[in-house]
Design an enzyme around this catalytic site. Structure first.
Site: not given
Ligand code: PAF
Length: 263
Positions: A27, A29-30, A33, A57, A144, A146, A181-182
């Site tokens: 979420g 979103l930018h 995405h 995570q 990419e 990440d 980035s969010s």
């Molecule tokens: O990059 C992200 O936003 C997250 O690591 C992902 C791939 C949605 C997994 O939770």
């Protein structure tokens, strides 16, 4: 756009759709995405985005509670981008009571983000595997930005013979070079003004400046550099050979910036 919040509704929606491209997100979103959604359309008959802030995570210091959330804004953006299906599971739907399975990827998940955020890639791999299985997506698109995450997910999909094809897509940047980035929304105006220096110094390294010199310049400007390193693109092993991938993580105040470029 249809919205599913539990597995039975997801399955009912999927039954009506042709091949599916999935954009997994947390979420907030930018444009990065949304560019994945547009690309997804070229690879499947329908496009879905998942929005799930994955507790698995985050470590205590990552501060799950602080992660930006804007469901109404995100749904409006997905709708406008022509998304066919939004998959919004709750934590209990994704991780039912008694769950006992996680996915541990070795190789590319060791070091860098893996070392700075123990357990992070276990969480990413586990949720991505679940999202692929839940949606049956034929392709999943990842930014990419990440870079290490993309390599970890690719490795997992390859090692476990997953039918979902992993499609990495170029990092989307602001006009001044900062990778979208969010978390950028947490930068103060002064930090935001300084942030593009990370990409600028990385470009100098790609052009031949020694890594240590770029690191020193970033530190002098106020960045706390976690790493700036040349690595083999797929294994993430440190290298001195070129071409390589230059990966970076640096903190400005409370925000940790990640970036990478070909070098
Ligand atoms: O990059 C992200 O936003 C997250 O690591 C992902 C791939 C949605 C997994 O939770």
């Amino acid at each position: 756009m249809r919205i599913a919040r539990d597995l039975p509704s997801l399955r009912a929606e999927l039954a009506r759709l042709p091949t599916l491209a999935l954009v997994p997100t947390m979420g907030a979103l930018h444009e990065g995405h949304l560019s994945l959604l547009r690309e997804g359309r070229r690879h499947a008959g329908a496009v879905a985005a998942s929005i799930f802030v994955n507790p698995l995570q985050f470590s205590a210091s990552d501060d799950l509670a602080r992660y930006p959330r804007d469901e109404a804004g995100d749904l409006a953006k997905l709708e406008a981008a022509g998304c066919d299906l939004a998959w919004l599971p709750g934590v209990a739907e994704m991780y039912p009571e008694g769950r006992a399975t996680t996915i541990e990827v070795g190789g590319p998940s060791e070091g860098w983000e893996g070392a700075h955020r123990p357990g992070h890639f276990r969480g990413v791999a586990t949720v991505c595997a679940k999202l692929f299985l839940q949606t049956g997506a034929s392709v999943a698109l990842f930014g990419e930005k990440d870079w290490q995450q993309v390599q970890v997910v690719r490795r997992m999909a390859l090692d476990l013979d997953m039918p979902t094809r992993i499609l990495p897509c170029p990092t989307v940047r602001e006009a001044d070079g900062l990778a979208m980035s969010s978390r950028n929304r947490f930068l103060t105006p002064a930090e935001r003004a300084l942030a593009p220096l990370l990409h600028a110094e990385m470009q100098r390294v790609a052009a031949g400046t020694p890594v240590a010199e770029a690191e020193a310049r970033l530190a002098a400007a106020g960045f706390a550099v976690d790493y700036l390193a040349l690595v083999e693109p797929e294994t993430l092993r440190a290298t001195t050979a070129r071409p390589a991938r230059l990966i970076a993580a640096a903190r400005l105040g409370n925000v940790r910036l990640l970036d990478n470029i070909a070098a």
